[in-house]
Write an enzyme that holds these catalytic residues in place. Structure first.
Site, PDB file in Angstrom:
ATOM      1  N   VAL A 135     -72.183 -19.264 -41.203  1.00 38.26           N
ATOM      2  CA  VAL A 135     -72.712 -17.662 -41.083  1.00 38.26           C
ATOM      3  C   VAL A 135     -74.227 -18.186 -41.109  1.00 38.26           C
ATOM      4  CG1 VAL A 135     -73.289 -15.531 -42.322  1.00 38.26           C
ATOM      5  CG2 VAL A 135     -70.827 -16.524 -42.093  1.00 38.26           C
TER       6      VAL A 135
ATOM      7  N   ASP B  53     -66.404 -12.700 -49.863  1.00 41.93           N
ATOM      8  CA  ASP B  53     -66.838 -13.985 -49.052  1.00 41.93           C
ATOM      9  C   ASP B  53     -66.546 -13.802 -47.820  1.00 41.93           C
ATOM     10  OD1 ASP B  53     -67.260 -17.183 -49.028  1.00 41.93           O
ATOM     11  OD2 ASP B  53     -65.193 -16.975 -48.109  1.00 41.93           O
TER      12      ASP B  53
ATOM     13  N   LEU C  39     -66.456 -23.382 -45.895  1.00 43.41           N
ATOM     14  CA  LEU C  39     -67.572 -23.688 -45.031  1.00 43.41           C
ATOM     15  C   LEU C  39     -68.102 -22.463 -44.358  1.00 43.41           C
ATOM     16  CD1 LEU C  39     -66.230 -26.854 -43.335  1.00 43.41           C
ATOM     17  CD2 LEU C  39     -67.813 -26.836 -44.917  1.00 43.41           C
ATOM     18  N   ARG C  40     -67.783 -21.377 -44.782  1.00 40.40           N
ATOM     19  CA  ARG C  40     -68.257 -20.020 -44.178  1.00 40.40           C
ATOM     20  C   ARG C  40     -69.793 -19.838 -44.581  1.00 40.40           C
ATOM     21  NH1 ARG C  40     -63.450 -17.134 -46.303  1.00 40.40           N
ATOM     22  NH2 ARG C  40     -61.973 -16.584 -44.561  1.00 40.40           N
ATOM     23  N   GLY C  41     -70.310 -20.256 -45.425  1.00 43.75           N
ATOM     24  CA  GLY C  41     -71.609 -20.042 -45.787  1.00 43.75           C
ATOM     25  C   GLY C  41     -72.380 -20.866 -44.956  1.00 43.75           C
TER      26      GLY C  41
END
Length: 368
Positions: free
Chosen positions: A300, A214, A295-297
């Site tokens: 990014v 991830d 919230l990385r998705g």
């Protein structure tokens, strides 16, 4: 000291003599090439994990991307590749010298491309005490590691799925924070470690832990080319390069220069790219429906869409730009379901297309 000089000389000769396969001569593998280009345009995307079959040109492509990048300005002879004016990319020592009004000499170097071997130790990666100086001069000094050498460049880890987990943790933490802190025998050193982290591997040899996977911004899947004509073209390209590298590089010089200029223009344009609020909502809706943790998705995908728009010379992000990058940004963040028959990449694209179509239907209804 002599051994250090010999090793350095050998390394420099190897780098100047060894030719690099031209990036634009690589046939196919568009997904991998796009992911690398976008990370070069915006390193804050967070790197790329490339998983695929053996012998599909992963290492060749990754080493070729560094050859496309323009030289970077550094403080001369600085082991951390410190930026002459940006304090976030400057070592504490040079920062203090700048504050004291010391005139620092600048120079230009090629973008660092550092290979991290599987057998590397934590000291080799992070840095350690210079034993030679400690023994001969009786002073404690810091010997920089691979993270220092990779600052403002590319750090490549082949077979990253076979690397010790604690080393992967160190790499990902440094890539995320942009700094490396070393505490060794009474010495505390903190230096910038801003690099594009690129990992590659073969899924047959083992998977990365989901929480580590991830942390990579993008995930590209590489498959062996099935089309016989393309396979022949790839073999011919490689054969021509092996027989006469100089001619192959010269033949690709124009396309290489064009792509290099396109990347440089995109880097300058990136900060002015805008993304519409409705499209940002769509990205978050897709992440929510796919049950993406954290919230990385979202972050990014927004960054990658802006980088892709900049790469194509646009001022604003369109839905087509998001469609091109969203699979790369989200496929590795989905929870594994052994009963799922659909590929994770197809699932991401299907959900995004559905939300995109809903928006089109609403626009048509409003128009009517």
């Amino acid at each position: 000291m002599i051994n250090k000089f010999v090793n350095l000389t050998i390394k420099e000769n190897k780098e100047t003599i060894r030719p690099v396969f031209p990036f634009t001569a690589i046939v196919g593998q568009e997904e991998m090439k796009l992911a690398l280009i976008l990370n070069v345009i915006d390193p804050k995307i967070g790197g790329v994990m490339i998983m695929g079959d053996r012998g599909t040109g992963k290492s060749t492509t990754i080493r070729a991307i560094a050859d496309l990048l323009p030289k970077i300005e550094i403080i001369k002879d600085d082991v951390f590749n410190s930026h002459p004016s940006d304090v976030d990319l400057m070592s504490d020592e040079n920062k203090k010298a700048l504050q004291d009004g010391v005139n620092l000499t600048n120079s230009y170097i090629n973008v660092p491309m550092v290979d991290l071997p599987l057998g590397a130790t934590e000291d080799r990666v992070c840095g350690t005490i210079d034993i030679e100086k400690a023994l001969t001069e009786g002073i404690k000094t810091f010997e920089p590691g691979l993270l220092a050498k990779a600052n403002r460049g590319i750090l490549y880890v082949d077979e990253v799925n076979l690397l010790d987990d604690h080393l992967v943790d160190i790499l990902l933490d440094s890539a995320a924070s942009g700094w490396n802190t070393v505490e060794r025998e009474g010495i505390s050193v903190r230096h910038p470690a801003r690099f594009v982290l690129v990992g590659s591997g073969n899924p047959e040899e083992g998977e990365l832990r989901p929480q580590l996977l991830d942390r990579f911004g993008m995930h590209a899947e590489i498959r062996t080319v099935k089309d016989p004509e393309l396979r022949v073209q790839i073999v011919e390209q490689r054969t021509n390069f092996d027989q006469n590298p100089k001619k192959c590089i010269e033949d690709c010089q124009k396309t290489q220069n064009d792509l290099k200029q396109k990347i440089a223009d995109a880097q300058l344009l990136l900060s002015s790219i805008a993304i519409d609020y409705d499209l940002r909502i769509k990205i978050s809706q897709v992440c929510g429906e796919l049950d993406v943790d954290g919230l990385r998705g979202d972050i990014v995908t927004n960054r990658a869409a802006k980088a892709y728009a900049a790469f194509n010379g646009k001022q604003t992000v369109k839905s087509s730009d998001i469609s091109k990058v969203i699979t790369l940004c989200l496929r590795h963040r989905l929870r594994k379901d052994p009963l799922e028959t659909m590929d994770s990449g197809e699932k991401v694209q299907k959900v995004f297309d559905r939300y995109l179509n809903q928006k089109k239907f609403r626009q048509n209804d409003q128009a009517q």
